[in-house]
Write a protein that holds these residues in place. Structure first.
Motif, mmCIF file in Angstrom:
data_model
loop_
_atom_site.group_PDB
_atom_site.id
_atom_site.type_symbol
_atom_site.label_atom_id
_atom_site.label_comp_id
_atom_site.label_asym_id
_atom_site.label_seq_id
_atom_site.Cartn_x
_atom_site.Cartn_y
_atom_site.Cartn_z
ATOM 1 N N ASP A 166 -9.597 0.743 -2.675
ATOM 2 C CA ASP A 166 -9.248 0.917 -4.406
ATOM 3 C C ASP A 166 -7.524 1.764 -4.118
ATOM 4 O O ASP A 166 -7.999 2.237 -5.544
ATOM 5 C CB ASP A 166 -10.237 2.774 -4.403
ATOM 6 C CG ASP A 166 -11.854 1.838 -4.457
ATOM 7 O OD1 ASP A 166 -11.949 0.989 -4.623
ATOM 8 O OD2 ASP A 166 -12.461 2.872 -4.534
ATOM 9 N N ASP A 167 -6.641 1.550 -2.795
ATOM 10 C CA ASP A 167 -5.350 1.855 -3.596
ATOM 11 C C ASP A 167 -4.515 0.647 -3.524
ATOM 12 O O ASP A 167 -3.237 1.365 -3.942
ATOM 13 C CB ASP A 167 -5.443 2.425 -1.847
ATOM 14 C CG ASP A 167 -6.028 4.045 -1.965
ATOM 15 O OD1 ASP A 167 -6.195 4.526 -2.705
ATOM 16 O OD2 ASP A 167 -5.722 4.586 -0.652
ATOM 17 N N ARG A 168 -5.097 -0.237 -4.378
ATOM 18 C CA ARG A 168 -4.646 -1.764 -3.961
ATOM 19 C C ARG A 168 -3.872 -1.415 -5.049
ATOM 20 O O ARG A 168 -3.779 -0.520 -6.180
ATOM 21 C CB ARG A 168 -5.182 -2.907 -4.053
ATOM 22 C CG ARG A 168 -5.986 -2.976 -5.553
ATOM 23 C CD ARG A 168 -6.950 -4.040 -5.657
ATOM 24 N NE ARG A 168 -7.831 -4.240 -6.770
ATOM 25 C CZ ARG A 168 -8.780 -3.886 -6.560
ATOM 26 N NH1 ARG A 168 -9.500 -2.466 -6.569
ATOM 27 N NH2 ARG A 168 -9.617 -3.280 -8.183
ATOM 28 N N TRP B 276 0.583 -1.427 0.066
ATOM 29 C CA TRP B 276 0.199 -0.345 0.062
ATOM 30 C C TRP B 276 1.013 1.530 0.325
ATOM 31 O O TRP B 276 0.398 2.240 -0.292
ATOM 32 C CB TRP B 276 -1.446 0.155 1.263
ATOM 33 C CG TRP B 276 -2.364 -0.500 0.678
ATOM 34 C CD1 TRP B 276 -3.459 0.373 0.722
ATOM 35 C CD2 TRP B 276 -2.671 -1.994 -0.097
ATOM 36 N NE1 TRP B 276 -4.656 -0.003 0.401
ATOM 37 C CE2 TRP B 276 -3.773 -1.543 -0.202
ATOM 38 C CE3 TRP B 276 -1.784 -2.992 -0.224
ATOM 39 C CZ2 TRP B 276 -5.049 -2.567 -0.888
ATOM 40 C CZ3 TRP B 276 -3.213 -3.690 -1.194
ATOM 41 C CH2 TRP B 276 -4.229 -3.742 -0.893
ATOM 42 N N ASP C 225 -7.653 0.753 1.887
ATOM 43 C CA ASP C 225 -8.806 0.740 0.917
ATOM 44 C C ASP C 225 -8.381 0.045 -0.135
ATOM 45 O O ASP C 225 -7.471 0.280 -0.561
ATOM 46 C CB ASP C 225 -8.204 2.066 0.549
ATOM 47 C CG ASP C 225 -9.569 2.757 -0.116
ATOM 48 O OD1 ASP C 225 -10.176 1.803 -0.729
ATOM 49 O OD2 ASP C 225 -9.754 4.101 -0.420
ATOM 50 N N GLU D 215 -9.616 -9.936 0.506
ATOM 51 C CA GLU D 215 -11.027 -8.264 1.081
ATOM 52 C C GLU D 215 -10.460 -8.848 2.991
ATOM 53 O O GLU D 215 -10.676 -6.339 3.741
ATOM 54 C CB GLU D 215 -12.461 -8.186 0.680
ATOM 55 C CG GLU D 215 -12.222 -7.865 -0.914
ATOM 56 C CD GLU D 215 -13.499 -8.349 -1.241
ATOM 57 O OE1 GLU D 215 -14.674 -7.306 -1.502
ATOM 58 O OE2 GLU D 215 -14.123 -8.990 -1.650
#
Length: 107
Positions: free
Chosen positions: A78-80, A44, A76, A67
């Motif tokens: 979406d930050d992967r 991350w 988050d 998850e």
């Protein structure tokens, strides 16, 4: 398929070396990485390991993040890393892949 499992944040260098070597030695092989436990934390940050995993993804390696682990770590989804995917439960994804014939590797 070769299935690489990483659950420790400090194991990315070993995993990435194994994946690079596998891609070089057997480019026709399907490679998949499943990351759960503490492992996602290291990617991350936008550092070297993240850049390299994104390069491996661009070269055809499938990379999945659990998850449940992301939620437990407060990360988050979406930050992967770009191109990576999510699985509901890493351990179930591992079991399903092995049931379908994947060869399990834990560097």
């Amino acid at each position: 398929m070769l299935l690489f499992h990483v659950d420790d944040a400090g194991r990315w260098p070993n995993l990435l070396a194994n994946v690079r070597n596998a891609q070089t030695a057997a480019p026709e092989r399907t490679l998949r990485v499943i990351a759960n436990g503490q492992a996602p934390m290291s990617l991350w940050a936008k550092g070297h390991w993240r850049r390299e995993i994104e390069e491996r993804i661009s070269a055809g390696v499938r990379v999945d993040f659990c998850e449940n682990s992301l939620r437990n770590l407060g990360l988050d989804p979406d930050d992967r890393p770009l191109g990576s995917q999510l699985v509901a439960a890493g351990i179930i994804a591992i079991a399903d892949a092995q049931g379908a014939g994947a060869l399990y590797i834990k560097p």
